[in-house]
Design an enzyme around this catalytic site. Structure first.
Site, PDB file in Angstrom:
ATOM      1  N   ALA A 139      -9.118   5.758   5.154  1.00 33.50           N
ATOM      2  CA  ALA A 139      -8.891   6.946   5.975  1.00 33.50           C
ATOM      3  C   ALA A 139     -10.156   7.775   6.237  1.00 33.50           C
ATOM      4  CB  ALA A 139      -7.833   7.850   5.375  1.00 33.50           C
ATOM      5  N   GLY A 140     -10.325   8.126   7.493  1.00 35.07           N
ATOM      6  CA  GLY A 140     -11.367   9.075   7.876  1.00 35.07           C
ATOM      7  C   GLY A 140     -12.697   8.479   8.290  1.00 35.07           C
ATOM      8  N   LYS A 180       0.854  -1.188   0.000  1.00 34.51           N
ATOM      9  CA  LYS A 180       0.000   0.000   0.000  1.00 34.51           C
ATOM     10  C   LYS A 180       0.889   1.236   0.000  1.00 34.51           C
ATOM     11  CE  LYS A 180      -2.820   2.860   2.810  1.00 34.51           C
ATOM     12  NZ  LYS A 180      -3.302   3.137   4.172  1.00 34.51           N
ATOM     13  N   ASN A 209      -8.785   1.710  10.486  1.00 30.00           N
ATOM     14  CA  ASN A 209      -7.858   1.506  11.594  1.00 30.00           C
ATOM     15  C   ASN A 209      -8.341   2.237  12.845  1.00 30.00           C
ATOM     16  OD1 ASN A 209      -4.229   1.268  11.846  1.00 30.00           O
ATOM     17  ND2 ASN A 209      -5.714   1.161  13.463  1.00 30.00           N
ATOM     18  N   GLY A 235      -7.341   9.337  10.384  1.00 28.43           N
ATOM     19  CA  GLY A 235      -7.521   9.370  11.830  1.00 28.43           C
ATOM     20  C   GLY A 235      -8.513  10.425  12.317  1.00 28.43           C
TER      21      GLY A 235
END
Lengths: 257, 67
Positions: A187-188, A100, A209, A161
């Site tokens: 993401a987000g 990635k 994550n 994040g």
């Protein structure tokens, strides 16, 4: 019904949820959350071994790369050279070419530097890497990545994040419509329903994550995401009803007393 | 004796020390690691025959948790 399998970078995945392994309290918690999520692919970072503490546990003592697909990332790299160095080391370490790519452009927003990202994608694809690429939600740039050999397009929902969810559904939809390679929102994402929305838009998968690791109960949240992604995918495949701006009674009027 | 820089720290090792010896010292044999020797990635099969010299710069990396 035909099995709904995600084919990405030569891998066949039953789960459309990919999870990150950062920010957990312990490796034990990481392993439990990964298991609860049902994910078959996890992202990992490449860093120096701590030579001062030989007894420090290793991630690979808790997650077995033979059982779960490791997707090495370039988190923390701010230019093409750093990213390429990291991924070449990852390839030597793991023995696989699936990676990635993320080349960051700004420390505050962690927005990707798309010029460096496109350039790195081109070089990596030429070297035989299967590159899944973190990118902005700009359809033109996403197309450029695909043209330069990206194996998957991974547009951000909002900053890494941040937990702000999908900020530009229109752009994500445009990217989905034009892409021939899988589109995975990265993401987000803040909570399970955000993942459902991404899947309902027609994303091929989502990468989560912080939303799991930073939940009060990460393992329960991992389960929530597992179900949210399945629900969103089923909802997308089922095809939602048309929106109308008047009421339409659900009960028949015939036979009314 | 030779002084090398390992993961940014100065380390003193014996003469004729190989990369494999270095991995043994840090209990990293058969662990998933990759090594860069003076900026060049060394394939695993060459760990045994690659001897270290004074002022060599070594990076040993592994996979950690990340998003």
């Amino acid at each position: 019904m035909k099995k709904d399998i995600l084919k990405v970078a030569g891998k066949l995945l039953k789960s459309r949820l990919i999870v990150g392994t950062g920010k957990y309290k312990s490796f034990s918690e990481t392993a439990k959350a990964v298991e609860a999520s049902g994910a078959e692919m996890v992202t990992v970072a490449v860093r120096r071994v701590n030579i001062l503490d030989k007894k420090k546990p290793l991630l690979t003592d808790y997650l077995n790369p033979k059982k779960i697909i490791f997707l090495p990332n370039t988190a923390g790299c701010f230019n093409s050279d750093e990213a390429l160095r990291t991924l070449r080391l990852a390839r030597e370490m793991g023995g696989w070419k699936l990676v990635k790519l993320e080349v960051l452009g700004d420390k505050k927003t962690l927005y990707p530097n798309m010029l460096e990202t496109i350039n790195s994608t081109k070089i990596l694809a030429r070297e035989g890497f299967k590159v899944m690429v973190y990118c902005t939600d700009d359809p033109l740039l996403a197309k450029k990545l695909e043209d330069n050999g990206a194996s998957a397009i991974m547009p951000l929902a909002s900053p890494i994040g941040s937990g702000l969810g999908i900020q530009n559904k229109v752009n994500i939809s445009l990217i989905i419509k034009q892409s021939k390679v899988p589109v995975i929102v990265d993401a987000g994402i803040g909570t399970a329903s955000d993942a459902t929305i991404a899947m309902e838009l027609g994303c091929d998968g989502v990468l989560i994550n912080s939303a799991i690791a930073n939940a009060k109960k990460p393992i329960l949240m991992a389960k929530a995401f597992r179900d949210a992604v399945i629900s969103g995918r089923n909802s997308y495949l089922a095809g939602r009803m048309k929106k109308i701006f008047f009421a339409s009674a659900s009960s028949p009027t015939k036979g009314l007393i | 004796m030779a002084k090398i820089q390992l993961n940014g720290k100065k380390v003193v090792i014996k003469s004729n020390y190989s990369l494999l010896d270095l991995l043994k010292k840090y209990k990293l044999v058969n662990k998933k690691v990759a090594i860069e020797h003076n900026g060049v990635i060394i394939p695993k099969v060459n760990f045994k025959k690659k001897n270290l010299k004074n002022n060599d710069k070594i990076e040993i990396v592994h996979f950690i948790g990340g998003g």
